[in-house]
Design a protein around this motif. Structure first.
Motif, PDB file in Angstrom:
ATOM      1  N   ASP A 101       0.697  -1.207  -0.144  1.00  0.00           N
ATOM      2  CA  ASP A 101       0.311   0.242   0.334  1.00  0.00           C
ATOM      3  C   ASP A 101       0.961   1.337   0.260  1.00  0.00           C
ATOM      4  OD1 ASP A 101      -1.209   2.214   0.870  1.00  0.00           O
ATOM      5  OD2 ASP A 101      -3.134   1.000   1.639  1.00  0.00           O
ATOM      6  N   TYR A 103      -0.704   4.418  -0.914  1.00  0.00           N
ATOM      7  CA  TYR A 103      -1.419   5.718  -1.320  1.00  0.00           C
ATOM      8  C   TYR A 103      -1.154   6.376  -0.137  1.00  0.00           C
ATOM      9  CZ  TYR A 103      -5.439   7.873  -1.142  1.00  0.00           C
ATOM     10  OH  TYR A 103      -6.624   8.636  -1.090  1.00  0.00           O
ATOM     11  N   HIS A 133      -3.756  -7.012  -0.034  1.00  0.00           N
ATOM     12  CA  HIS A 133      -4.124  -5.366   0.580  1.00  0.00           C
ATOM     13  C   HIS A 133      -3.065  -4.899  -0.627  1.00  0.00           C
ATOM     14  CE1 HIS A 133      -4.849  -1.952   2.329  1.00  0.00           C
ATOM     15  NE2 HIS A 133      -4.674  -1.569   1.362  1.00  0.00           N
ATOM     16  N   ARG A 135      -2.617  -1.609  -3.198  1.00  0.00           N
ATOM     17  CA  ARG A 135      -3.493   0.186  -2.674  1.00  0.00           C
ATOM     18  C   ARG A 135      -2.242   1.306  -3.362  1.00  0.00           C
ATOM     19  NH1 ARG A 135      -6.725   3.139   1.368  1.00  0.00           N
ATOM     20  NH2 ARG A 135      -5.045   2.621   2.532  1.00  0.00           N
ATOM     21  N   CYS A 160      -8.176  -5.539  -0.614  1.00  0.00           N
ATOM     22  CA  CYS A 160      -8.402  -3.786  -1.448  1.00  0.00           C
ATOM     23  C   CYS A 160      -7.117  -3.733  -2.691  1.00  0.00           C
ATOM     24  CB  CYS A 160      -7.170  -3.169  -0.372  1.00  0.00           C
ATOM     25  SG  CYS A 160      -7.443  -1.594  -0.882  1.00  0.00           S
TER      26      CYS A 160
END
Length: 170
Positions: A101, A103, A133, A135, A160
């Motif tokens: 992730d 992000y 996950h 992102r 995700c």
């Protein structure tokens, strides 16, 4: 005759403070509305005992455990042997939540990748699905998942997923 189709909630976090005073009600209300299985996810291994207690308390609650990518910088690095030890519990049915992730920040990208590889190795060893996950890290996620699948197949759930067709196809 059934009132609702049988539903599995494949990802929730029953250990979050939101449910502290109403966990019984939440689980029973879910069952009354057709949710016959619930998978609660541990995102910090330091909280695994709380997750196990919840899974053991309710017949229809199971669990998965790992280190969420946003926690890798603040939690001890999980090891494959730790995951394998946890996986012996009869209500343990998945590896993770893990992944990449970027992000909020990619500062911990190296740690996230290392953690993801540990989780993949555990999924390969146990045959349990990996809970991913992903992102804002499409190319890195695709590269790691593909390369490791070539090494030894494993199954996964993309939890995700804010990406598009290219990552899904990969």
């Amino acid at each position: 005759m059934m009132k609702y189709p049988l539903i599995t909630d494949s990802h929730c976090h029953l250990d979050y403070p939101d449910f502290e005073n109403c966990l019984d009600e939440v689980v029973h209300r879910a069952a009354d509305n057709g949710v016959h299985r619930i998978l609660t996810i541990c995102t910090k291994l330091s909280e695994i005992s709380k997750i196990i207690a919840i899974a053991e308390r309710f017949k229809n609650v199971f669990y998965a455990a790992g280190t969420h990518p946003l926690h890798v910088a603040t939690q001890p690095m999980i090891t494959t042997s730790e995951i394998l030890a946890i996986s012996k519990h009869p209500k343990f049915i998945g590896i993770g939540e893990t992944g990449l992730d970027y992000y909020y920040s990619s500062d911990s990208a190296t740690l996230q990748k290392k953690s993801l590889l540990v989780h993949i190795e555990a999924a390969q060893a146990t045959g349990l699905p990996l809970i991913v996950h992903a992102r804002a890290a499409d190319s890195d996620v695709a590269e790691i998942l593909s390369a490791e699948f070539e090494n030894a197949p494993y199954s996964c759930v993309m939890h995700c997923f804010s990406s598009g067709y290219a990552l899904a196809k990969k």
